[in-house]
Design an enzyme around this catalytic site. Structure first.
Site, PDB file in Angstrom:
ATOM      1  N   ASP A  14       0.854  -1.182   0.000  1.00 25.07           N
ATOM      2  CA  ASP A  14       0.000   0.000   0.000  1.00 25.07           C
ATOM      3  C   ASP A  14       0.893   1.236   0.000  1.00 25.07           C
ATOM      4  OD1 ASP A  14       0.919   0.333   2.617  1.00 25.07           O
ATOM      5  OD2 ASP A  14      -1.068   0.195   3.535  1.00 25.07           O
TER       6      ASP A  14
ATOM      7  N   CYS B  49       2.647  -3.435   4.216  1.00 23.78           N
ATOM      8  CA  CYS B  49       1.786  -2.301   4.557  1.00 23.78           C
ATOM      9  C   CYS B  49       2.391  -1.671   5.808  1.00 23.78           C
ATOM     10  CB  CYS B  49       0.320  -2.699   4.722  1.00 23.78           C
ATOM     11  SG  CYS B  49      -0.078  -3.721   6.157  1.00 23.78           S
TER      12      CYS B  49
ATOM     13  N   THR C 174       1.915  -2.222   9.063  1.00 22.68           N
ATOM     14  CA  THR C 174       2.308  -3.241  10.044  1.00 22.68           C
ATOM     15  C   THR C 174       2.505  -4.615   9.424  1.00 22.68           C
ATOM     16  OG1 THR C 174       0.016  -3.836  10.528  1.00 22.68           O
ATOM     17  CG2 THR C 174       1.021  -2.090  11.896  1.00 22.68           C
ATOM     18  N   GLY C 175       1.995  -4.831   8.230  1.00 18.41           N
ATOM     19  CA  GLY C 175       1.985  -6.155   7.602  1.00 18.41           C
ATOM     20  C   GLY C 175       0.747  -6.943   7.967  1.00 18.41           C
TER      21      GLY C 175
ATOM     22  N   HIS D  59       7.987 -24.650   9.039  1.00 18.36           N
ATOM     23  CA  HIS D  59       6.907 -25.330   9.763  1.00 18.36           C
ATOM     24  C   HIS D  59       5.524 -25.105   9.166  1.00 18.36           C
ATOM     25  CE1 HIS D  59       9.345 -25.635  13.781  1.00 18.36           C
ATOM     26  NE2 HIS D  59       9.975 -26.176  12.746  1.00 18.36           N
TER      27      HIS D  59
ATOM     28  N   ARG E 160       6.309   0.325   8.886  1.00 14.35           N
ATOM     29  CA  ARG E 160       6.372   1.155  10.090  1.00 14.35           C
ATOM     30  C   ARG E 160       6.904   0.376  11.291  1.00 14.35           C
ATOM     31  NH1 ARG E 160       0.446   3.725   9.030  1.00 14.35           N
ATOM     32  NH2 ARG E 160       1.107   5.374   7.601  1.00 14.35           N
TER      33      ARG E 160
ATOM     34  N   HIS F 111       4.682 -31.424  10.455  1.00 16.46           N
ATOM     35  CA  HIS F 111       4.178 -30.109  10.042  1.00 16.46           C
ATOM     36  C   HIS F 111       3.145 -30.233   8.918  1.00 16.46           C
ATOM     37  CE1 HIS F 111       7.165 -28.466  12.664  1.00 16.46           C
ATOM     38  NE2 HIS F 111       8.121 -29.111  12.017  1.00 16.46           N
TER      39      HIS F 111
END
Length: 153
Positions: free
Chosen positions: A8, A65, A67-68, A98, A109, A133
């Site tokens: 973004d 973005c 924060t992700g 895993h 950020r 896994h």
């Protein structure tokens, strides 16, 4: 290898740096993100990358973005996607080893650009371990497909 990258408005500079880093590694990169540093809606770019990964047009994806978190939430709504937000390399490595994460995400950020490169490299260099896994991935897929989980242990 071919990866899709999406971002973004907060991730434009990171996207450009990570794209260049991936290309230096010999990886083809499909840019699905915005170039606009004004406001944009991260679900658009999370979806574009996730759709390419799910349709096997690319081998994986990178999302950025603020924060992700938001962009990975959008990506994870696409069937077959396992997008993980990571803020350091160890989690990125385990996301692949895993969880067989097919998309890695991070926040512009939250982490510095050098850390972002290390996160991406750790994810790329790791290999899915399978074994116990795989059973867990199968359980996640069952939830995704049916909305339920039969086995509880």
């Amino acid at each position: 290898m071919k990866l899709a990258i999406g971002n973004d408005h907060t991730g434009v500079d990171y996207k450009l740096a990570i794209k260049a880093h991936l290309e230096e590694r010999g990886i083809e990169v499909i840019d699905c993100g915005t170039q606009d540093r004004g406001k944009s809606n991260y679900p658009v770019y999370g979806y574009k990358v996730a759709r390419m990964v799910a349709d096997k047009e690319v081998d994986g994806g990178v999302l950025i973005c603020g924060t992700g978190i938001g962009i990975s939430l959008a990506a994870n709504k696409v069937k077959g996607i396992r997008a993980c937000v990571c803020s350091e390399p160890y989690s990125a490595q385990l996301a692949k080893r895993h969880n067989n994460a097919n998309i890695i995400a991070f926040g512009a950020r939250v982490v510095g650009i050098e850390m972002a490169r290390m996160i991406v490299d750790s994810w790329l260099d790791a290999r899915f371990e399978g074994g116990r896994h795989q059973k867990r991935i199968d359980m996640i897929t069952e939830i995704e497909e049916t909305g339920e989980l039969k086995e509880t242990e």
